[in-house]
Design a protein around this motif. Structure first.
Motif, PDB file in Angstrom:
ATOM      1  N   THR A  19       0.835  -1.197   0.000  1.00  0.00           N
ATOM      2  CA  THR A  19       0.000   0.000   0.000  1.00  0.00           C
ATOM      3  C   THR A  19       0.872   1.251   0.000  1.00  0.00           C
ATOM      4  N   LYS A  20       0.240   2.385  -0.236  1.00  0.00           N
ATOM      5  CA  LYS A  20       0.959   3.661  -0.218  1.00  0.00           C
ATOM      6  C   LYS A  20       1.547   3.937   1.159  1.00  0.00           C
ATOM      7  N   ARG A  21       0.805   3.579   2.217  1.00  0.00           N
ATOM      8  CA  ARG A  21       1.329   3.796   3.572  1.00  0.00           C
ATOM      9  C   ARG A  21       2.547   2.936   3.835  1.00  0.00           C
ATOM     10  N   ALA A  22       2.502   1.669   3.419  1.00  0.00           N
ATOM     11  CA  ALA A  22       3.649   0.795   3.622  1.00  0.00           C
ATOM     12  C   ALA A  22       4.861   1.306   2.863  1.00  0.00           C
ATOM     13  N   CYS A  23       4.636   1.880   1.682  1.00  0.00           N
ATOM     14  CA  CYS A  23       5.742   2.419   0.889  1.00  0.00           C
ATOM     15  C   CYS A  23       6.252   3.748   1.448  1.00  0.00           C
ATOM     16  N   SER A  24       5.592   4.272   2.493  1.00  0.00           N
ATOM     17  CA  SER A  24       6.078   5.454   3.191  1.00  0.00           C
ATOM     18  C   SER A  24       6.722   5.095   4.523  1.00  0.00           C
ATOM     19  N   GLY A  25       6.750   3.795   4.846  1.00  0.00           N
ATOM     20  CA  GLY A  25       7.355   3.346   6.094  1.00  0.00           C
ATOM     21  C   GLY A  25       6.386   3.255   7.250  1.00  0.00           C
ATOM     22  N   PHE A  26       5.068   3.449   6.977  1.00  0.00           N
ATOM     23  CA  PHE A  26       4.065   3.440   8.029  1.00  0.00           C
ATOM     24  C   PHE A  26       3.305   2.119   8.054  1.00  0.00           C
ATOM     25  N   ALA A 132       4.926   2.618  -8.106  1.00  0.00           N
ATOM     26  CA  ALA A 132       3.597   3.136  -8.433  1.00  0.00           C
ATOM     27  C   ALA A 132       3.138   4.214  -7.449  1.00  0.00           C
ATOM     28  N   HIS A 133       3.706   4.225  -6.246  1.00  0.00           N
ATOM     29  CA  HIS A 133       3.305   5.200  -5.228  1.00  0.00           C
ATOM     30  C   HIS A 133       4.283   6.366  -5.115  1.00  0.00           C
ATOM     31  N   ALA A 134       5.353   6.354  -5.881  1.00  0.00           N
ATOM     32  CA  ALA A 134       6.403   7.363  -5.732  1.00  0.00           C
ATOM     33  C   ALA A 134       6.090   8.613  -6.536  1.00  0.00           C
ATOM     34  N   SER A 135       6.643   9.730  -6.103  1.00  0.00           N
ATOM     35  CA  SER A 135       6.520  10.997  -6.822  1.00  0.00           C
ATOM     36  C   SER A 135       7.874  11.376  -7.410  1.00  0.00           C
ATOM     37  N   THR A 136       7.830  12.062  -8.535  1.00  0.00           N
ATOM     38  CA  THR A 136       9.058  12.558  -9.157  1.00  0.00           C
ATOM     39  C   THR A 136       9.603  13.712  -8.326  1.00  0.00           C
ATOM     40  N   LEU A 137      10.873  13.645  -7.952  1.00  0.00           N
ATOM     41  CA  LEU A 137      11.443  14.625  -7.033  1.00  0.00           C
ATOM     42  C   LEU A 137      12.166  15.769  -7.726  1.00  0.00           C
ATOM     43  N   SER A 138      12.458  15.635  -9.018  1.00  0.00           N
ATOM     44  CA  SER A 138      13.305  16.632  -9.677  1.00  0.00           C
ATOM     45  C   SER A 138      12.784  18.066  -9.593  1.00  0.00           C
ATOM     46  N   PRO A 139      11.433  18.331  -9.554  1.00  0.00           N
ATOM     47  CA  PRO A 139      11.024  19.731  -9.432  1.00  0.00           C
ATOM     48  C   PRO A 139      11.042  20.224  -7.983  1.00  0.00           C
ATOM     49  N   TYR A 140      11.230  19.295  -7.023  1.00  0.00           N
ATOM     50  CA  TYR A 140      11.017  19.620  -5.616  1.00  0.00           C
ATOM     51  C   TYR A 140      12.315  20.034  -4.937  1.00  0.00           C
ATOM     52  N   VAL A 141      12.253  21.162  -4.206  1.00  0.00           N
ATOM     53  CA  VAL A 141      13.388  21.638  -3.418  1.00  0.00           C
ATOM     54  C   VAL A 141      12.923  21.760  -1.975  1.00  0.00           C
ATOM     55  N   PRO A 142      13.478  20.994  -1.022  1.00  0.00           N
ATOM     56  CA  PRO A 142      13.053  21.115   0.377  1.00  0.00           C
ATOM     57  C   PRO A 142      13.275  22.536   0.892  1.00  0.00           C
ATOM     58  N   ALA A 211      20.404  -1.892  -3.400  1.00  0.00           N
ATOM     59  CA  ALA A 211      21.757  -1.500  -3.770  1.00  0.00           C
ATOM     60  C   ALA A 211      22.105  -2.002  -5.162  1.00  0.00           C
ATOM     61  N   ASN A 212      21.550  -3.131  -5.544  1.00  0.00           N
ATOM     62  CA  ASN A 212      21.797  -3.710  -6.863  1.00  0.00           C
ATOM     63  C   ASN A 212      20.567  -3.486  -7.742  1.00  0.00           C
ATOM     64  N   GLY A 213      20.631  -2.515  -8.630  1.00  0.00           N
ATOM     65  CA  GLY A 213      19.532  -2.264  -9.559  1.00  0.00           C
ATOM     66  C   GLY A 213      18.735  -1.017  -9.255  1.00  0.00           C
ATOM     67  N   GLY A 214      18.712  -0.576  -7.994  1.00  0.00           N
ATOM     68  CA  GLY A 214      18.052   0.678  -7.660  1.00  0.00           C
ATOM     69  C   GLY A 214      16.549   0.623  -7.550  1.00  0.00           C
ATOM     70  N   ALA A 215      15.942  -0.569  -7.452  1.00  0.00           N
ATOM     71  CA  ALA A 215      14.494  -0.656  -7.334  1.00  0.00           C
ATOM     72  C   ALA A 215      14.040   0.026  -6.043  1.00  0.00           C
ATOM     73  N   LEU A 216      12.941   0.794  -6.117  1.00  0.00           N
ATOM     74  CA  LEU A 216      12.474   1.589  -4.984  1.00  0.00           C
ATOM     75  C   LEU A 216      11.705   0.721  -3.987  1.00  0.00           C
ATOM     76  N   LEU A 217      12.128   0.785  -2.713  1.00  0.00           N
ATOM     77  CA  LEU A 217      11.486   0.044  -1.636  1.00  0.00           C
ATOM     78  C   LEU A 217      10.682   0.946  -0.708  1.00  0.00           C
ATOM     79  N   MET A 218      11.013   2.239  -0.656  1.00  0.00           N
ATOM     80  CA  MET A 218      10.293   3.177   0.200  1.00  0.00           C
ATOM     81  C   MET A 218      10.604   4.606  -0.217  1.00  0.00           C
TER      82      MET A 218
END
Length: 329
Positions: A19-26, A132-142, A211-218
């Motif tokens: 779920t989206k929450r699990a992919c946020s660490g919650f 599927a739950h991730a957002s593109t970060l390139s436009p974002y500046v903290p 670390a191998n392949g860069g697949a997103l886990l969270m």
């Protein structure tokens, strides 16, 4: 390797749908209390459980909610209430369990229903497929406010593979550490399935990738713990104009940062000039320096974000704008 072993190995490294929450660490929201408490607790080093942290709860539900701390005996101790749209900061320690329940006066039958349970300061990293739950970060500046409070998070992983933890700087991903599978701990004394991160600021984006392949886990945005209605599961709708203004502020900030970098380079070159020979500088160069400095200072004065910080309640307005972006992740 026989066919049976090959199938088992393929299953072990295959990521699961989360779920989206699990992919946020919650943990999941709106589960029955009995089912939620039966979940296996993540293994946290005992010495880290006393680490003090601060939680900020934000109520995006349409009704008031009650906040409870769960003591060592499993009993709930009431700590406060949040009206709709209210925010509450609470000091606690890593691993403490907190629950949010409804306090509806309109629907007595729903009063006391569990909306959320969290382990303070802990992000649980599973072997999830989170693209599927991730957002593109390139436009974002903290946005780092000068007076922003910092927070501490403990990442606890249950992974069959090694993963890399990064933080988005606004330009690139900065590597913060590595999470290793439990099976490797005996072979490598430096391997660990947990990582303590301190000095984090609201709005910063943390990612965990293989670390191998860069697949997103969270992908996790540092900030408030948000509680929503279980019926719809989504925060209250936000004004589209506010979202457009937020994107405009991000673009303005990026532009000003680039122009500030140019100005710093020019000022750096000016510092290298012998002051005794300052009068010998070409007039055109001096005029160019003055023009660039005036341009940047004027833009900073006109920057909506800078004006907002100087207004009454300005830091809260910036925090709300950042939180609305966070809710879209």
């Amino acid at each position: 390797m026989d066919d049976r072993c090959g199938a088992e190995c393929a299953t072990a490294v295959q990521r699961k749908s989360c779920t989206k929450r699990a992919c946020s660490g919650f943990r999941p929201a709106c589960q029955a209390l009995k089912a939620l408490s039966a979940d296996a607790e993540p293994r946290v080093p005992h010495e880290m459980l006393a680490t003090p942290v601060s939680l900020a709860f934000r109520n995006e539900a349409t009704e008031p909610v009650q906040l409870f701390w769960v003591d060592g005996l499993g009993e709930e101790q009431r700590f406060g209430a949040l009206a709709p749209s209210a925010r509450l900061e609470q000091g606690t320690y890593i691993g403490a369990r907190w629950r949010l329940r409804t306090s509806s006066q309109v629907h007595p039958q729903r009063r006391g229903a569990l909306l959320l349970e969290v382990r303070a300061g802990i992000l649980e990293i599973g072997h999830c497929a989170c693209e599927a739950h991730a957002s593109t970060l390139s436009p974002y500046v903290p946005i780092h406010e000068p007076s922003a409070n910092t927070s501490t998070l403990l990442m606890v992983a249950a992974l069959p593979v090694t993963a890399r933890v990064t933080k988005w700087t606004g330009v690139t991903d900065e590597v913060l550490g590595t999470l290793s599978p439990a099976a490797s701990h005996g072979r490598d004394p430096n391997a660990s399935s947990h990582l303590l991160l301190s000095g984090l600021v609201d709005g910063e984006v943390l990612s965990v990738r293989k670390a191998n392949g860069g697949a997103l886990l969270m992908q996790h945005v540092v900030g408030d713990v948000v509680v929503t209605d279980c019926s719809g599961g989504a925060p209250k709708a936000r004004n589209a104009d506010a979202a457009a203004e937020r994107r405009r502020l991000q673009r303005t900030r990026s532009l000003l940062e680039r122009e500030n970098d140019v100005l710093r380079q020019q000022l750096g070159r000016l510092r290298e000039v012998d002051l005794n020979a300052f009068g010998a500088l070409p007039e055109a160069m001096l005029l160019e320096y003055a023009s660039q400095a005036h341009k940047v200072l004027t833009q900073l004065e006109q920057n909506p974000a800078a004006r907002m910080l100087n207004e009454p309640g300005g830091p809260r307005k910036l925090r709300d704008a950042r939180s609305s972006w966070r809710d879209e992740l």
